[in-house]
Design a protein around this motif. Structure first.
Motif, PDB file in Angstrom:
ATOM      1  N   ALA A   1       0.844  -1.187   0.000  1.00 30.15           N
ATOM      2  CA  ALA A   1       0.000   0.000   0.000  1.00 30.15           C
ATOM      3  C   ALA A   1       0.881   1.238   0.000  1.00 30.15           C
ATOM      4  O   ALA A   1       1.963   1.252   0.573  1.00 30.15           O
ATOM      5  N   GLN A   2       0.379   2.240  -0.655  1.00 24.84           N
ATOM      6  CA  GLN A   2       1.122   3.486  -0.753  1.00 24.84           C
ATOM      7  C   GLN A   2       1.066   4.241   0.574  1.00 24.84           C
ATOM      8  O   GLN A   2       0.018   4.320   1.215  1.00 24.84           O
ATOM      9  N   VAL A   3       2.197   4.797   0.977  1.00 26.38           N
ATOM     10  CA  VAL A   3       2.263   5.602   2.199  1.00 26.38           C
ATOM     11  C   VAL A   3       2.787   6.981   1.835  1.00 26.38           C
ATOM     12  O   VAL A   3       3.794   7.102   1.130  1.00 26.38           O
ATOM     13  N   GLY A  26       6.099   2.700  -1.206  1.00 25.17           N
ATOM     14  CA  GLY A  26       5.200   1.601  -1.513  1.00 25.17           C
ATOM     15  C   GLY A  26       4.827   1.497  -2.975  1.00 25.17           C
ATOM     16  O   GLY A  26       4.293   0.478  -3.400  1.00 25.17           O
ATOM     17  N   ASP A  27       5.064   2.543  -3.738  1.00 24.22           N
ATOM     18  CA  ASP A  27       4.745   2.533  -5.168  1.00 24.22           C
ATOM     19  C   ASP A  27       5.360   3.768  -5.795  1.00 24.22           C
ATOM     20  O   ASP A  27       5.703   4.730  -5.107  1.00 24.22           O
ATOM     21  N   TYR A  32       0.510   7.799 -10.396  1.00 20.83           N
ATOM     22  CA  TYR A  32      -0.670   8.435  -9.816  1.00 20.83           C
ATOM     23  C   TYR A  32      -0.772   9.900 -10.221  1.00 20.83           C
ATOM     24  O   TYR A  32       0.217  10.538 -10.554  1.00 20.83           O
ATOM     25  N   SER A 104      -4.079   9.631  -6.421  1.00 14.37           N
ATOM     26  CA  SER A 104      -5.225   9.023  -7.070  1.00 14.37           C
ATOM     27  C   SER A 104      -4.790   8.298  -8.332  1.00 14.37           C
ATOM     28  O   SER A 104      -4.005   8.830  -9.115  1.00 14.37           O
ATOM     29  N   ALA A 120      -5.543   7.857  -1.319  1.00  7.90           N
ATOM     30  CA  ALA A 120      -4.437   7.732  -0.368  1.00  7.90           C
ATOM     31  C   ALA A 120      -4.060   9.116   0.132  1.00  7.90           C
ATOM     32  O   ALA A 120      -3.912  10.043  -0.664  1.00  7.90           O
TER      33      ALA A 120
END
Length: 131
Positions: A1-3, A26-27, A32, A104, A120
């Motif tokens: 998961a993105q933080v 996390g990504d 996004y 997003s 997020a």
């Protein structure tokens, strides 16, 4: 998961500058649309949808700004550092707020500054501008 973790907030006098940072883990942030939002004093307990979108950058690098900050704030993304920035110049007392970064996968065009399209969120960083 993105933080997402914001930093760089603080207290400045009217006319001053601050640079907010949002470290993404996390990504890759480039996958996004990224945005900066703020929530005015006294409204911190209200929902995400009450957050004002002030600056965003989509997956292609296109930027969008709220009229209230246009010409004073600049959003940028450093892909190598996976970090989003918001350079804020000529700060005014009405810029005082809790500032959030958000990500997003699908926000674009007219949705870029709309908080409910972001999934997020960071924890926020306080910016206080005194007159």
């Amino acid at each position: 998961a993105q933080v997402l973790v914001e930093s760089g907030g603080g207290s400045v006098q009217s006319g001053g500058s601050l640079r907010l940072s949002c470290e993404v883990s996390g990504d890759s942030a480039r996958r996004y649309s990224m945005g900066w939002f703020r929530q005015a004093p006294g409204k911190e307990g209200e929902g995400v949808k009450e957050r004002e979108g002030i600056a965003s950058i989509d997956k292609k690098g296109n930027t969008a700004y709220a009229d209230s900050v246009k010409g004073r704030f600049t959003i940028s993304l450093d892909s190598a550092k996976n970090t989003l920035y918001l350079q804020m110049n000529s700060l005014k007392p009405e810029d005082t707020a809790l500032y959030y970064c958000a990500a997003s996968l699908y926000a674009a065009g007219g949705w870029l500054l709309v908080a409910r399209h972001y999934g997020a969120w960071g924890q926020g960083t306080q910016v206080t501008v005194s007159s």
